[in-house]
Design a protein around this motif. Structure first.
Motif, PDB file in Angstrom:
ATOM      1  N   GLY A 144       0.811  -1.222   0.000  1.00 38.50           N
ATOM      2  CA  GLY A 144       0.000   0.000   0.000  1.00 38.50           C
ATOM      3  C   GLY A 144       0.839   1.263   0.000  1.00 38.50           C
ATOM      4  N   THR A 145       2.094   1.157  -0.448  1.00 44.48           N
ATOM      5  CA  THR A 145       2.966   2.336  -0.543  1.00 44.48           C
ATOM      6  C   THR A 145       2.569   3.130  -1.785  1.00 44.48           C
ATOM      7  OG1 THR A 145       4.759   1.053   0.465  1.00 44.48           O
ATOM      8  CG2 THR A 145       5.381   3.076  -0.698  1.00 44.48           C
ATOM      9  N   LEU A 146       2.431   4.444  -1.644  1.00 37.80           N
ATOM     10  CA  LEU A 146       2.073   5.251  -2.806  1.00 37.80           C
ATOM     11  C   LEU A 146       3.305   5.571  -3.640  1.00 37.80           C
ATOM     12  CD1 LEU A 146      -0.171   6.530  -0.410  1.00 37.80           C
ATOM     13  CD2 LEU A 146      -1.049   7.103  -2.660  1.00 37.80           C
ATOM     14  N   ALA A 147       3.092   5.716  -4.942  1.00 40.08           N
ATOM     15  CA  ALA A 147       4.177   6.077  -5.867  1.00 40.08           C
ATOM     16  C   ALA A 147       4.122   7.587  -6.072  1.00 40.08           C
ATOM     17  CB  ALA A 147       3.978   5.361  -7.197  1.00 40.08           C
ATOM     18  N   THR A 148       5.143   8.287  -5.604  1.00 45.77           N
ATOM     19  CA  THR A 148       5.164   9.743  -5.796  1.00 45.77           C
ATOM     20  C   THR A 148       6.013  10.076  -7.019  1.00 45.77           C
ATOM     21  OG1 THR A 148       4.738  10.212  -3.484  1.00 45.77           O
ATOM     22  CG2 THR A 148       5.824  11.946  -4.753  1.00 45.77           C
ATOM     23  N   LEU A 149       5.367  10.668  -8.007  1.00 47.64           N
ATOM     24  CA  LEU A 149       5.986  10.901  -9.317  1.00 47.64           C
ATOM     25  C   LEU A 149       6.440  12.350  -9.430  1.00 47.64           C
ATOM     26  CD1 LEU A 149       3.285   8.977 -11.386  1.00 47.64           C
ATOM     27  CD2 LEU A 149       5.378   8.076 -10.367  1.00 47.64           C
ATOM     28  N   LEU A 150       7.622  12.540 -10.010  1.00 56.88           N
ATOM     29  CA  LEU A 150       8.254  13.857 -10.034  1.00 56.88           C
ATOM     30  C   LEU A 150       8.649  14.226 -11.465  1.00 56.88           C
ATOM     31  CD1 LEU A 150      10.481  13.034  -6.919  1.00 56.88           C
ATOM     32  CD2 LEU A 150       8.305  14.257  -6.917  1.00 56.88           C
ATOM     33  N   PRO A 151       7.654  14.581 -12.291  1.00 59.05           N
ATOM     34  CA  PRO A 151       7.931  14.784 -13.713  1.00 59.05           C
ATOM     35  C   PRO A 151       8.868  15.951 -14.018  1.00 59.05           C
ATOM     36  CG  PRO A 151       5.659  15.358 -13.194  1.00 59.05           C
ATOM     37  CD  PRO A 151       6.222  14.686 -11.983  1.00 59.05           C
ATOM     38  N   VAL A 152       8.924  16.956 -13.154  1.00 56.98           N
ATOM     39  CA  VAL A 152       9.821  18.079 -13.454  1.00 56.98           C
ATOM     40  C   VAL A 152      11.275  17.612 -13.447  1.00 56.98           C
ATOM     41  CG1 VAL A 152      10.569  20.388 -12.788  1.00 56.98           C
ATOM     42  CG2 VAL A 152       8.175  19.752 -12.508  1.00 56.98           C
ATOM     43  N   ALA A 153      11.611  16.717 -12.515  1.00 55.62           N
ATOM     44  CA  ALA A 153      12.986  16.187 -12.472  1.00 55.62           C
ATOM     45  C   ALA A 153      13.283  15.355 -13.714  1.00 55.62           C
ATOM     46  CB  ALA A 153      13.193  15.365 -11.204  1.00 55.62           C
ATOM     47  N   SER A 154      12.339  14.511 -14.124  1.00 52.55           N
ATOM     48  CA  SER A 154      12.553  13.715 -15.361  1.00 52.55           C
ATOM     49  C   SER A 154      12.728  14.628 -16.558  1.00 52.55           C
ATOM     50  CB  SER A 154      11.357  12.816 -15.664  1.00 52.55           C
ATOM     51  OG  SER A 154      11.055  11.969 -14.624  1.00 52.55           O
ATOM     52  N   PHE A 155      11.953  15.719 -16.555  1.00 48.42           N
ATOM     53  CA  PHE A 155      12.017  16.671 -17.670  1.00 48.42           C
ATOM     54  C   PHE A 155      13.405  17.306 -17.737  1.00 48.42           C
ATOM     55  CE2 PHE A 155      11.420  21.199 -18.929  1.00 48.42           C
ATOM     56  CZ  PHE A 155      11.042  21.002 -20.246  1.00 48.42           C
ATOM     57  N   THR A 156      13.896  17.785 -16.596  1.00 47.04           N
ATOM     58  CA  THR A 156      15.201  18.446 -16.559  1.00 47.04           C
ATOM     59  C   THR A 156      16.312  17.467 -16.936  1.00 47.04           C
ATOM     60  OG1 THR A 156      14.342  19.760 -14.740  1.00 47.04           O
ATOM     61  CG2 THR A 156      16.697  19.882 -15.108  1.00 47.04           C
ATOM     62  N   LEU A 157      16.168  16.226 -16.477  1.00 50.36           N
ATOM     63  CA  LEU A 157      17.209  15.216 -16.717  1.00 50.36           C
ATOM     64  C   LEU A 157      16.982  14.446 -18.014  1.00 50.36           C
ATOM     65  CD1 LEU A 157      17.416  13.933 -13.032  1.00 50.36           C
ATOM     66  CD2 LEU A 157      19.144  15.289 -14.217  1.00 50.36           C
ATOM     67  N   ARG A 158      15.911  14.799 -18.728  1.00 49.01           N
ATOM     68  CA  ARG A 158      15.575  14.141 -19.999  1.00 49.01           C
ATOM     69  C   ARG A 158      15.487  12.619 -19.848  1.00 49.01           C
ATOM     70  NH1 ARG A 158      19.954  17.901 -23.134  1.00 49.01           N
ATOM     71  NH2 ARG A 158      18.774  19.815 -23.017  1.00 49.01           N
ATOM     72  N   GLN A 159      14.751  12.217 -18.823  1.00 47.81           N
ATOM     73  CA  GLN A 159      14.627  10.785 -18.545  1.00 47.81           C
ATOM     74  C   GLN A 159      13.337  10.210 -19.109  1.00 47.81           C
ATOM     75  OE1 GLN A 159      15.186  11.021 -14.166  1.00 47.81           O
ATOM     76  NE2 GLN A 159      16.662   9.396 -14.557  1.00 47.81           N
ATOM     77  N   ASP A 160      13.353   8.907 -19.296  1.00 50.85           N
ATOM     78  CA  ASP A 160      12.126   8.223 -19.674  1.00 50.85           C
ATOM     79  C   ASP A 160      11.195   8.179 -18.462  1.00 50.85           C
ATOM     80  OD1 ASP A 160      12.938   7.787 -22.252  1.00 50.85           O
ATOM     81  OD2 ASP A 160      13.852   5.842 -21.805  1.00 50.85           O
ATOM     82  N   PRO A 161       9.886   8.102 -18.716  1.00 53.35           N
ATOM     83  CA  PRO A 161       8.929   8.143 -17.595  1.00 53.35           C
ATOM     84  C   PRO A 161       8.933   6.850 -16.772  1.00 53.35           C
ATOM     85  CG  PRO A 161       7.790   7.791 -19.671  1.00 53.35           C
ATOM     86  CD  PRO A 161       9.214   8.067 -20.022  1.00 53.35           C
ATOM     87  N   PRO A 162       8.419   6.927 -15.552  1.00 48.40           N
ATOM     88  CA  PRO A 162       8.195   5.710 -14.766  1.00 48.40           C
ATOM     89  C   PRO A 162       7.081   4.867 -15.417  1.00 48.40           C
ATOM     90  CG  PRO A 162       7.874   7.707 -13.436  1.00 48.40           C
ATOM     91  CD  PRO A 162       7.951   8.127 -14.862  1.00 48.40           C
ATOM     92  N   PRO A 163       6.972   3.597 -15.051  1.00 49.09           N
ATOM     93  CA  PRO A 163       5.953   2.719 -15.668  1.00 49.09           C
ATOM     94  C   PRO A 163       4.562   2.965 -15.108  1.00 49.09           C
ATOM     95  CG  PRO A 163       7.225   1.504 -14.046  1.00 49.09           C
ATOM     96  CD  PRO A 163       7.832   2.875 -14.105  1.00 49.09           C
TER      97      PRO A 163
END
Ligand SMILES: [Zn+2]
Length: 404
Positions: free
Chosen positions: A269-288
């Protein structure tokens, strides 16, 4: 007294600034009026406004000082995060700025940042330490955060002791001691002095190991503090399994997580906290995201506000990016910044009195009256504050109709 609202077919304002020759009584049709014991806070047509729970930013590093604009230019020219960190940039650069700043300066910078967040509709903000690195620096940062917590004119603050963020130069030869001190005396002290409600650690390939993080998680639990962890930003080293093992409320980042990790989060029951601004800055692929959805892992969207990888204070920007970048639906983005964010901070769910993140009888009166025709429009006017009124515990703290 809390703020009260009345909706009516016709509100007869007699307000000269609204009156026209055709409407001398300045009637606002199908309107609402909000007021407290002192004064009217807002009047407007109901059709022009949407009301939501106050937004909750469940992951920020917003108690920083200094600026990393030089590093940003390097990063955009292609320098890699870990290369920047190895050259003394990144977290260590902000560590130096925070070390040089007084508690007063940190508190003032944080308060100014929180005030700007409130203008964007945010009524609760999680704020991590983690730039002090050494005990004295961490204490200073946590005390600055405590000052903001005590200020009712700002969004509510949930404090997190980020016990393991980066290894300072001074601890290069004594890593074990550094981890042990964080997980024993520091966690105890933070709990005793009520300086934080959560403990966090950065679990990744070039950060801290699962075994190191486990020590601080277990100490947190013994001290009665909650756990939230940075995991899988650059590599999956088993952080999700650790989250499940120690009952973490939230697993944050998650660009790298395998099927067994997702399964572990779902079961605990752990929540997934998503941080798209960091992925954007680092040009990363998204989480699943699709796999989280399928497994029933609740998703939170947060700003990750920090001076390096997420140089923003805007939760609505993170929400906006989460849709095209991560594939969240707009509805998921809104729930991720309200109800699910509250759950991840222990501010909603079973047995919580005055829950946040929802508008329901008994919930805390944290609300936003938006200058928007529909709640989905919260994701659209990027960077622009579109709030009429932002209420914390029924009292205005921001918005265009809020006069200070
Ligand atoms: Zn973070």
């Amino acid at each position: 007294m809390s703020l009260v609202g009345i909706a009516a077919k016709r509100i007869v304002t007699c307000d000269v600034s609204r009156a026209t020759p055709d409407n001398p009584l300045a009637v606002v049709e199908d309107a609402a009026v909000l007021y407290d014991e002192h004064s009217i806070s807002w009047i407007g047509p109901r059709a022009a406004a949407a009301v939501t729970p106050g937004l909750i930013d469940a992951h920020t590093h917003s108690a920083w000082a200094g600026s990393r604009h030089d590093e940003y230019a390097l990063r955009m020219a292609g320098a890699d995060y870990r290369a920047i960190a190895a050259a003394g940039g990144g977290i260590l650069s902000t560590y130096r700025a925070v070390t040089a700043a007084s508690e007063e300066t940190l508190a003032l910078e944080l308060a100014a940042r929180l005030r700007r967040m409130a203008e964007l509709g945010v009524t609760t903000v999680e704020v991590k330490s983690g730039y002090g690195l050494e005990p004295d620096g961490e204490r200073k940062q946590l005390r600055a955060i405590a000052r903001a917590r005590a200020d009712a004119s700002l969004p509510s603050v949930v404090a997190t002791y980020l016990a393991l963020h980066a290894l300072p130069e001074s601890a290069r030869g004594s890593r074990d001691y550094y981890v042990l001190r964080a997980s024993t005396s520091m966690v105890q002290e933070v709990a005793q002095q009520k300086l934080a409600q959560f403990v966090d650690a950065y679990v990744d390939e070039k950060a801290f190991t699962v075994d190191e993080a486990r020590l601080v998680c277990e100490a947190a639990r013994r001290a009665g503090l909650g756990v939230r962890l940075h995991i899988g930003q650059f590599a999956d080293i088993g952080g999700a399994q650790l989250c499940a093992e120690v009952g973490a409320r939230s697993a944050d980042h998650l660009e790298h997580i395998d099927a067994s990790g997702i399964d572990a989060l779902a079961k605990s029951g752990t929540l997934a906290t998503l941080l798209p601004v960091a992925s954007f800055t680092l040009r990363q692929d998204p989480p699943p995201v699709a796999a989280f959805r399928e497994a029933g892992v609740g998703m939170v969207v947060a700003s990750d506000a920090n001076p390096g990888t997420a140089p923003t204070e805007s939760l609505p920007l993170a929400m906006a990016l989460s849709v095209p970048m991560y594939g969240l639906t707009p509805t998921e983005a809104i729930l991720g910044a309200t109800r699910n964010a509250a759950l991840s901070l222990g501010l909603a769910g079973h047995g919580v009195s005055r829950p946040r993140g929802t508008l329901a009888s008994g919930a805390r009166a944290d609300m936003v009256v938006w200058d928007l025709p529909h709640e989905l429009a919260i994701l659209q006017p990027w960077g622009a504050p579109k709030t009429h009124l932002v209420l914390r515990k029924g009292r205005p703290i921001a918005g265009s109709a809020h006069s200070r």
